[in-house]
Motif scaffolding. Sequence first.
Motif, mmCIF file in Angstrom:
data_model
loop_
_atom_site.group_PDB
_atom_site.id
_atom_site.type_symbol
_atom_site.label_atom_id
_atom_site.label_comp_id
_atom_site.label_asym_id
_atom_site.label_seq_id
_atom_site.Cartn_x
_atom_site.Cartn_y
_atom_site.Cartn_z
ATOM 1 N N ARG A 31 1.634 4.556 2.681
ATOM 2 C CA ARG A 31 3.070 4.835 2.643
ATOM 3 C C ARG A 31 3.481 5.246 1.235
ATOM 4 O O ARG A 31 3.165 4.569 0.257
ATOM 5 N N TYR A 32 4.199 6.363 1.155
ATOM 6 C CA TYR A 32 4.796 6.792 -0.110
ATOM 7 C C TYR A 32 6.307 6.826 0.082
ATOM 8 O O TYR A 32 6.810 7.572 0.934
ATOM 9 N N ASP A 74 3.806 1.371 10.259
ATOM 10 C CA ASP A 74 4.410 2.649 10.648
ATOM 11 C C ASP A 74 3.634 3.861 10.152
ATOM 12 O O ASP A 74 3.796 4.953 10.700
ATOM 13 N N THR A 75 2.812 3.700 9.110
ATOM 14 C CA THR A 75 2.152 4.858 8.517
ATOM 15 C C THR A 75 0.645 4.883 8.700
ATOM 16 O O THR A 75 0.016 5.930 8.502
ATOM 17 N N PHE A 127 -1.218 10.376 2.587
ATOM 18 C CA PHE A 127 -0.020 9.554 2.542
ATOM 19 C C PHE A 127 1.083 10.131 3.412
ATOM 20 O O PHE A 127 1.229 11.361 3.523
ATOM 21 N N ALA A 128 1.859 9.243 4.025
ATOM 22 C CA ALA A 128 3.039 9.619 4.793
ATOM 23 C C ALA A 128 4.267 9.421 3.906
ATOM 24 O O ALA A 128 4.448 8.347 3.308
ATOM 25 N N ILE A 145 8.107 8.851 3.160
ATOM 26 C CA ILE A 145 9.304 8.257 3.753
ATOM 27 C C ILE A 145 10.446 8.397 2.744
ATOM 28 O O ILE A 145 10.397 7.804 1.653
ATOM 29 N N LYS A 158 -2.543 6.314 7.314
ATOM 30 C CA LYS A 158 -2.141 6.857 6.023
ATOM 31 C C LYS A 158 -1.419 5.783 5.205
ATOM 32 O O LYS A 158 -0.845 4.838 5.749
ATOM 33 N N ALA A 165 -0.955 1.216 3.148
ATOM 34 C CA ALA A 165 -0.493 1.572 4.486
ATOM 35 C C ALA A 165 0.408 0.479 5.056
ATOM 36 O O ALA A 165 0.327 -0.702 4.682
ATOM 37 N N THR A 166 1.283 0.877 5.970
ATOM 38 C CA THR A 166 2.108 -0.068 6.724
ATOM 39 C C THR A 166 1.867 0.184 8.209
ATOM 40 O O THR A 166 1.199 1.149 8.589
#
Length: 305
Positions: A164-165, A158-159, A187-188, A190, A162, A155-156
């Motif tokens: 980050r993908y 921003d995500t 997962f989100a 991007i 969730k 995760a970050t």
Amino acid sequence: MHAISTPRLRTTVKCLIGTLSLMCVASLTSHAAVPETATPITVPFINSSDSDFINAVYGEALKKLGYKVKYVTVDSAAQYTAVQTGDLAVSLGAWQTTGVEMTKAALDSGKVQNFGPTGVKVTEGWWFPDYVIQACPKLPSYEALKDPACVKALATADTAPKGRYVDAPADWGTRSDERIKKLQLPFALINSGSPAALLATFQGAIDRKQPILGWMYTPNWFTKKNPGQFVRFPDSRPEVDVLKLANKQEIAQVPVAARVLQHLTLNKEDVAVAMDHIDNGGSSPEKEADAWLDKHADAWSAWAK
């Protein structure tokens, strides 16, 4: 004795006595009235160095045979439709991963001919650097991506919550969003703006040893420089073909160019080397194609026969 002086037999003698292969090709193809048309043959560039190099090898080989060639920049997905309409004469970048359904639609139209594989075996999918296994020990199984600790590591700001993908450019048609939904992966997605942006995102994370998961493809200089693995999904398909497609009406007008398309063969090492020079050395697909053709004169000269 008089028959020996005919142009066709003089050409044969030249080839048999070991004249340079490029000269031999020129002699053979002149007998076949190359080029058969003054209209440029349209070949796609999709701003991805792997596909553009393969297409450029074809285009630059045709130029050496006397054809005019026009490189047309299109989206990855748009090339399949453009071959159907004749806006593109050919495409040598029909990946049978993301492009398998678009290839089928093009062939089902009845306007497109399959000229077979390029010889380049490719793998595409979700990829991670090897060190990510420390945070997600069940990798490369996709089940690892449901582990809360793994998701948190990926995760970050921003995500979160969730993971980050980092996906490929949207026009590549990876269908990663469908995979996330089907497998209920937390997962989100991007999208990257370009192949270069995708690799730069990966490289930045790798330099910081930050866990990262995203779309990747081979052959690629990047995966040789940065050890990693593809996530194993139930529908994973490693080492698949890249096909050569042509608009039937357009390719029928240039039979020698059709023979070149039929016989053109590369391998994934050729592509990886060219990609490195283009992406990191300031070269271009055309320059790398010319270098390959100069180095493999005997191989490509046979394509036109």
